[in-house]
Design a protein around this motif. Structure first.
Motif, PDB file in Angstrom:
ATOM      1  N   THR A 310       3.410   5.094   0.815  1.00  0.00           N
ATOM      2  CA  THR A 310       2.654   4.504   1.925  1.00  0.00           C
ATOM      3  C   THR A 310       2.824   5.315   3.211  1.00  0.00           C
ATOM      4  O   THR A 310       1.846   5.575   3.921  1.00  0.00           O
ATOM      5  N   ASN A 313       0.677   8.331   2.926  1.00  0.00           N
ATOM      6  CA  ASN A 313      -0.734   8.031   3.182  1.00  0.00           C
ATOM      7  C   ASN A 313      -1.013   7.894   4.680  1.00  0.00           C
ATOM      8  O   ASN A 313      -2.006   8.418   5.182  1.00  0.00           O
ATOM      9  N   GLN A 317      -3.472  10.231   7.022  1.00  0.00           N
ATOM     10  CA  GLN A 317      -4.548   9.695   7.867  1.00  0.00           C
ATOM     11  C   GLN A 317      -4.452  10.260   9.270  1.00  0.00           C
ATOM     12  O   GLN A 317      -5.437  10.763   9.831  1.00  0.00           O
ATOM     13  N   THR A 350       0.222  -0.330  12.586  1.00  0.00           N
ATOM     14  CA  THR A 350       0.019  -0.262  11.135  1.00  0.00           C
ATOM     15  C   THR A 350       1.332  -0.517  10.412  1.00  0.00           C
ATOM     16  O   THR A 350       1.371  -1.209   9.386  1.00  0.00           O
TER      17      THR A 350
ATOM     18  N   ARG B 269      -7.501   2.138   9.856  1.00  0.00           N
ATOM     19  CA  ARG B 269      -6.638   2.716   8.819  1.00  0.00           C
ATOM     20  C   ARG B 269      -5.980   1.674   7.922  1.00  0.00           C
ATOM     21  O   ARG B 269      -5.700   1.936   6.752  1.00  0.00           O
ATOM     22  N   LEU B 270      -5.704   0.480   8.494  1.00  0.00           N
ATOM     23  CA  LEU B 270      -4.923  -0.505   7.748  1.00  0.00           C
ATOM     24  C   LEU B 270      -5.543  -0.938   6.415  1.00  0.00           C
ATOM     25  O   LEU B 270      -4.819  -1.032   5.422  1.00  0.00           O
ATOM     26  N   TRP B 272      -7.232   0.595   4.159  1.00  0.00           N
ATOM     27  CA  TRP B 272      -6.891   1.540   3.094  1.00  0.00           C
ATOM     28  C   TRP B 272      -5.406   1.505   2.774  1.00  0.00           C
ATOM     29  O   TRP B 272      -5.014   1.491   1.610  1.00  0.00           O
ATOM     30  N   LEU B 273      -4.581   1.481   3.828  1.00  0.00           N
ATOM     31  CA  LEU B 273      -3.130   1.506   3.603  1.00  0.00           C
ATOM     32  C   LEU B 273      -2.691   0.307   2.770  1.00  0.00           C
ATOM     33  O   LEU B 273      -1.888   0.440   1.841  1.00  0.00           O
ATOM     34  N   ILE B 274      -3.219  -0.878   3.117  1.00  0.00           N
ATOM     35  CA  ILE B 274      -2.794  -2.092   2.416  1.00  0.00           C
ATOM     36  C   ILE B 274      -3.291  -2.070   0.971  1.00  0.00           C
ATOM     37  O   ILE B 274      -2.542  -2.373   0.031  1.00  0.00           O
ATOM     38  N   LEU B 276      -3.928   0.504  -0.829  1.00  0.00           N
ATOM     39  CA  LEU B 276      -3.143   1.505  -1.562  1.00  0.00           C
ATOM     40  C   LEU B 276      -1.728   1.000  -1.826  1.00  0.00           C
ATOM     41  O   LEU B 276      -1.150   1.258  -2.879  1.00  0.00           O
ATOM     42  N   LEU B 277      -1.184   0.253  -0.850  1.00  0.00           N
ATOM     43  CA  LEU B 277       0.143  -0.320  -1.038  1.00  0.00           C
ATOM     44  C   LEU B 277       0.137  -1.286  -2.219  1.00  0.00           C
ATOM     45  O   LEU B 277       1.027  -1.262  -3.081  1.00  0.00           O
ATOM     46  N   LEU B 278      -0.894  -2.134  -2.264  1.00  0.00           N
ATOM     47  CA  LEU B 278      -0.968  -3.116  -3.353  1.00  0.00           C
ATOM     48  C   LEU B 278      -1.143  -2.409  -4.691  1.00  0.00           C
ATOM     49  O   LEU B 278      -0.488  -2.757  -5.679  1.00  0.00           O
ATOM     50  N   MET B 281       1.978  -1.065  -5.839  1.00  0.00           N
ATOM     51  CA  MET B 281       2.927  -2.055  -6.367  1.00  0.00           C
ATOM     52  C   MET B 281       2.931  -2.048  -7.896  1.00  0.00           C
ATOM     53  O   MET B 281       3.927  -2.422  -8.513  1.00  0.00           O
TER      54      MET B 281
END
Lengths: 438, 438
Positions: A310, A313, A317, A350, B269-270, B272-274, B276-278, B281
């Motif tokens: 993360t 990533n 960005q 973020t 940005r968030l 995508w980050l979230i 990708l984080l999920l 997992m």
């Protein structure tokens, strides 16, 4: 082939657009090419070579197949900018030979252009432009335009020069057409003229032509003397080249690779992969430093990839935004310090949201909110650091004169892996007795 | 301001290039803008609006400030393609109002162009071109060109149409100038004409204009009737837009973000980050499945990031090459199956070399060549799989009609993390008793 067929062939071939001729030409074998040189004049081959899209190294080989005189004639018929692109790859002794066979003036022009630095206005300009004096009428200017029409790369802009070839105005062919034949040029020309300096970066030139929707822009030296023009079609290639570089950098691969050969493709990609692997070994070494902790609390190992991934990533960005901003060279950008400050805040926001998310996930999944807190905290700090690095490093590279796009994506990820692991295990160490205490 | 000053202001302002006028205009407040509308004619404002680079949503707001009649006049003076870009964002009822106030013909043109699908030739073409009949002389054609010179977007290409407006030939203004005044157009025109269809993808149009170095290309409908032209300056924007999309996709961020606001930047940005984080997992869950193995052999944990990182880099390289190849739409590309085959071989070669490298590093560092073999093997397999996925997924997305550039980079990395971990722990499991056996 008899002369009848040769005539037939010439007719069909020359009916095609030069781009299509060039496409066919590059498919021929050396014997077929030799025959083609016999059938076509140097002018016809020169026009076709102007449209060729092969790498210059390839085109040099075609010249070697011709007699030096024929090659020189072809070079003479090409636009100077295209000829120079190729001649830059000709071996020194052959180059001297070609230049000897060229008209003196053309040879001097080529010699001068070979000295301009790569990726500057001088290196992509062409010298086939239409220039006129200001103290004449539209009628006489139109005569000049008609006379130059077959040689100039564009006749749609006519540049007005004073004594010493100093650039003083510009007219479009449209201006000449809609004004009265007896109008004086100085009365109808546009002044001052937007121009670029010979040493300007090609990316800046591209930005100007884009912003103003020009078809061409004049290039001047430091005394404002007109020495060339840059056409919009050359600029399209520049824009494409620059964005391909940015893109390739983000993926650590030359995406223009000719991938019909796995060995070539692999040798394009391997250097980056190995360098990144070796850099990545620093992260591995760092983790191995915490092996004791891991064998005590193997649950820690599970979340390493989640945190490094993360943060990587987020860093990518932030990097991509910074690289694009550097590439666009827009003037009304916030200052570098302000950009860092904004990236810091963006990273915190973020990081906070992402950290909270992982805190809840880990808390409920593992029924251990202290562990969740450790991982959330680490995530937040790692993202903030990665964001700052992603913004700082390309700006630093740009300052010290290195292209910020060079394979920067994976480097940021690898660097951020290292800091993320460091942050993670240190926070974990602090709280270890709490989350293992149950 | 008195009329004296107003005249002075007009003179200075109109001396600037429209691009500079537009730059200044966007800095004004609403009061200053209102005054500007009073000083400038609709034609002058229209020319300036043609050069404005703001988002269409912003420009709509300017129209709302004007009286509907003035707004309609400005729209009338703009090039149709630019006007349509903006009118697409005008609320339905306002749009009807503007169209009612426009000349019938212009309103019909706009109405039709609003129907063309986004990112097709129809959506970016303009309708201000010069068309002539073939059965006339150069002299009479030049009269037409001069008459249209002030309205047409380009007069440097003149299109020859037959009955029913069917496109039959093209001339450059250069052709008109160098040929004799009494020549017939049909004798000197170039035929057949390269053209694009109204529904063609804008990226294909851009490729054609680039290849042929055109300044414009005609757009025809399915009966080969001429309905518009696309200029090179519109194509530059398309090329830039498409490459920015590719680039943004590789970094999972809209790099065109206006980053003077951390909250806005974070909310770009968030998501995508979230996501990708999920997705990441799943890798975490998979690793947690092997927690038992890790607590037995904590050394295994140390190399997870090294394997996932390198395979991720390899996958991103292969992806970037595939996306660029799809974007360039070059015809002489190897077939999709051949591309997979080449990627498979490239993956095996890069995997072999990289695997060998890590085998030697781990072997000497940890004095355990069986562990080195496990990690090298895992690295090789993981890279090969990542390479194939990087090439397969964008081609699949393109086939099912999804833009392959959408945030594809991090998705490939995340996917490759999962397969890499799976490969790694399974190979490790097989050989565990050997490398732990010492």
């Amino acid at each position: 082939l008899n002369s009848q067929k040769a005539r037939q062939f010439r007719e069909n071939y020359l009916d095609l657009h030069v781009y299509e001729q060039a496409q066919i030409f590059t498919e021929l074998n050396s014997q077929q090419r030799a025959r083609l040189y016999r059938y076509l004049t140097a002018k016809e081959v020169g026009d076709m070579f102007d449209a060729i899209e092969d790498e210059p190294e390839e085109v040099v080989k075609y010249f070697e197949e011709m007699t030096p005189q024929y090659a020189a004639n072809v070079i003479d018929e090409m636009y100077t900018d295209n000829a120079v692109d190729i001649l830059a790859y000709v071996p020194k002794k052959d180059l001297a030979g070609y230049l000897r066979l060229l008209p003196t003036e053309k040879a001097a022009e080529i010699r001068e252009m070979l000295h301009y630095e790569d990726k500057t206005a001088g290196a992509i300009m062409s010298t086939e432009y239409v220039a006129i004096a200001g103290n004449q009428t539209v009628r006489s200017a139109m005569h000049v335009v008609k006379r130059e029409a077959s040689d100039a790369e564009t006749i749609y802009y006519v540049y007005v020069v004073g004594s010493d070839n100093k650039l003083i105005g510009v007219l479009t062919l449209r201006d000449l057409l809609i004004n009265d034949d007896d109008q004086m040029i100085t009365d109808i020309m546009t002044t001052p003229v937007m121009s670029v300096k010979v040493s300007d970066d090609q990316a800046e030139v591209a930005q100007t032509i884009r912003d103003y929707n020009f078809l061409a822009i004049p290039v001047t030296d430091y005394e404002n003397k007109l020495i060339g023009i840059i056409n919009v079609d050359d600029i399209i290639d520049v824009i494409d080249e620059e964005s391909a570089e940015d893109y390739s950098g983000l993926a650590a691969v030359d995406t223009e690779e000719v991938a019909d050969n796995p060995i070539k493709a692999a040798s394009n990609r391997l250097p980056w992969l190995i360098v990144l692997l070796l850099l990545g070994m620093s992260t591995t070494t760092l983790i191995s430093h915490y092996e004791g902790m891991i064998s005590q609390a193997s649950i820690l190992a599970i979340f390493v990839s989640s945190i490094t991934g993360t943060a990587g990533n987020a860093g990518t960005q932030s990097l991509a935004v910074a690289v694009r901003r550097l590439a666009s060279r827009d003037e009304d950008q916030p200052s570098v310090y302000r950009q860092f400050f904004i990236e810091l805040l963006t990273g915190l926001v973020t990081g906070l949201v992402t950290g909270l998310t992982i805190f809840l996930i880990v808390g409920f999944w593992k029924q251990n909110f202290i562990l969740g807190f450790v991982i959330g905290m680490a995530m937040m700090c790692a993202i903030t650091v990665a964001n700052l690095a992603g913004s700082f490093i390309p700006n630093l590279m740009d300052k010290i004169g290195v292209d910020p796009a060079v394979a920067s994506g994976p480097f940021i990820s690898t660097l951020s892996d290292l800091t993320s692991v460091l942050i993670y295990f240190n926070i974990a160490k602090l709280f270890m007795k709490f989350f293992m205490g149950t």
